[in-house]
Design a protein around this motif. Structure first.
Motif, short mmCIF file in Angstrom:
data_model
loop_
_atom_site.label_atom_id
_atom_site.label_comp_id
_atom_site.label_asym_id
_atom_site.label_seq_id
_atom_site.Cartn_x
_atom_site.Cartn_y
_atom_site.Cartn_z
N VAL A 260 0.83 -1.20 0.00
CA VAL A 260 0.00 0.00 0.00
C VAL A 260 0.87 1.25 0.00
O VAL A 260 2.08 1.19 0.25
N THR A 261 0.25 2.36 -0.28
CA THR A 261 0.85 3.68 -0.03
C THR A 261 -0.10 4.45 0.88
O THR A 261 -1.32 4.25 0.85
N VAL A 262 0.48 5.34 1.68
CA VAL A 262 -0.30 6.23 2.53
C VAL A 262 0.18 7.65 2.26
O VAL A 262 1.39 7.91 2.21
N ALA A 263 -0.77 8.56 2.07
CA ALA A 263 -0.40 9.94 1.76
C ALA A 263 -1.41 10.89 2.38
O ALA A 263 -2.61 10.58 2.48
N ALA A 264 -0.94 12.06 2.80
CA ALA A 264 -1.84 13.12 3.27
C ALA A 264 -2.69 13.60 2.11
O ALA A 264 -2.26 13.56 0.95
N ILE A 265 -3.87 14.07 2.41
CA ILE A 265 -4.78 14.52 1.35
C ILE A 265 -4.84 16.05 1.24
O ILE A 265 -5.49 16.57 0.34
N ASP A 266 -4.18 16.77 2.17
CA ASP A 266 -4.27 18.22 2.12
C ASP A 266 -3.02 18.84 1.49
O ASP A 266 -3.10 19.50 0.45
N TYR A 267 -1.85 18.65 2.06
CA TYR A 267 -0.61 19.19 1.51
C TYR A 267 0.51 18.24 1.88
O TYR A 267 0.32 17.30 2.65
N ALA A 268 1.70 18.47 1.31
CA ALA A 268 2.82 17.53 1.51
C ALA A 268 2.33 16.12 1.25
O ALA A 268 2.45 15.22 2.08
N ARG A 269 1.83 15.91 0.04
CA ARG A 269 1.14 14.65 -0.28
C ARG A 269 2.08 13.56 -0.79
O ARG A 269 1.65 12.67 -1.51
N ASP A 270 3.33 13.60 -0.38
CA ASP A 270 4.28 12.57 -0.76
C ASP A 270 3.82 11.22 -0.20
O ASP A 270 3.62 11.07 1.02
N ALA A 271 3.67 10.23 -1.07
CA ALA A 271 3.17 8.92 -0.64
C ALA A 271 4.30 8.10 -0.02
O ALA A 271 5.44 8.11 -0.50
N VAL A 272 3.99 7.40 1.07
CA VAL A 272 4.91 6.50 1.73
C VAL A 272 4.47 5.07 1.42
O VAL A 272 3.32 4.70 1.67
#
Length: 312
Positions: A260-272
């Motif tokens: 999976v990837t997890v990423a913020a949805i507002d800003y700094a949306r770099d996926a981990v």
């Protein structure tokens, strides 16, 4: 100690101030790792896999991202005094408003030319240029308020907080809660913007008294730690197989072991990217491996983040 709290932060970060105040409120000891303000952040990436927001908290080989989740971690570690009193069920919802709507009103207001000049006083032009470029990359696609709009909206928000504090007691909902800390870091950001920016707070005496009380909690008991030492602590915990218990709850659309990837949805949306090892209504946990940090579990809150399945 492998279970010690390690806060990765920098002095001028408003969300870091939120965590520092929560640590002070609970009277906790913690290790302090100062991170770079802008990229590159190689030691941060080794622990988080690319999560760019500041701060995050490390406990051994577990890394906790976002202050909403960090607050829950601190509540579990030290249940009293409480950040989440059960008789204030709306306090976390109000905290979400402050961390998003109020913060993104305070930010453009605080970073107006006078505030930026105060914040970067004495800094070389290339440092300022690099900071602006870094933050522009983090907020790509966001529509930000103009200074004029932010000024009007912030004054209205501060007025509502003033009225609430005038009639409701020493804290926003009578008793102290997570809502107070989420508002406090926004007010701290404005107050740190210099005399021109901070003047907006002058007309709100109840808010000023409340803010002084919040600052009186202090920052707990910090002790300096180098980033290389923090990586060594993670590697040692990883080698011993020590991670916080977690599991993937059934019925949420994901299975343990999925890529999976997890990423913020507002800003700094770099996926981990990583392997899903924990999922419930409150958090998502992925496993990833770094040659220096070892096998790390990275924890994200569900609110404000998106979990996506990826090809293995």
């Amino acid at each position: 100690m492998n279970d010690e709290l390690i806060l990765h932060h920098y002095d001028g970060s408003p969300f870091s101030e939120k965590v520092r105040l929560m640590l002070g409120f609970k009277g906790l000891a913690w290790r302090s790792v100062k991170v770079p303000v802008i990229l590159p952040k190689p030691d941060v990436v080794a622990l988080t896999g690319g999560y760019r927001k500041t701060p995050f908290v490390q406990v051994g080989a577990d890394v906790y991202c976002d202050t909403a989740l960090i607050a829950r971690l601190l509540e579990n570690r030290a249940p009293a005094p409480r950040l989440f009193p059960p008789h204030l069920p709306l306090a976390p919802v109000f905290a979400q408003w402050a961390d998003s709507t109020m913060f993104w009103t305070a930010a453009p207001y605080t970073l107006q030319p006078a505030g930026a000049a105060h914040r970067f006083a004495g800094a070389p032009p290339e440092v300022v240029k690099a900071f602006v470029a870094d933050r522009a990359a983090m907020t790509t696609g966001m529509t930000r308020q103009t200074v004029a709009d932010a000024t009007v909206n912030l004054r209205a928000q501060l007025g509502a907080l003033e009225a609430q504090l005038e009639g409701g007691g020493p804290y926003l909902f009578g008793d102290v809660s997570i809502a107070d800390f989420s508002v406090a870091h926004c007010v701290w950001f404005v107050a740190s913007g210099g005399p021109v920016v901070g003047e907006i707070l002058a007309g709100f005496p109840a808010l000023q008294r409340w803010f002084a009380g919040m600052q009186a909690f202090g920052h707990g008991q910090p002790e300096k730690l180098g980033s290389a030492e923090a990586l060594a602590i993670a590697a040692a915990a990883s080698a011993a197989g020590r991670h916080a218990p977690c599991a993937v709850q059934a019925g949420l659309g994901f299975e343990a072991g999925e890529a999976v990837t997890v990423a913020a949805i507002d800003y700094a949306r770099d996926a981990v990217a990583g392997t899903l090892v924990g999922l419930n209504a409150n958090e998502a946990v992925i496993r990833r491996t770094d040659e220096r940090a070892g096998t790390v579990h990275v924890h994200f809150p569900r609110h404000g983040f998106q979990v996506k399945k990826e090809a293995a």
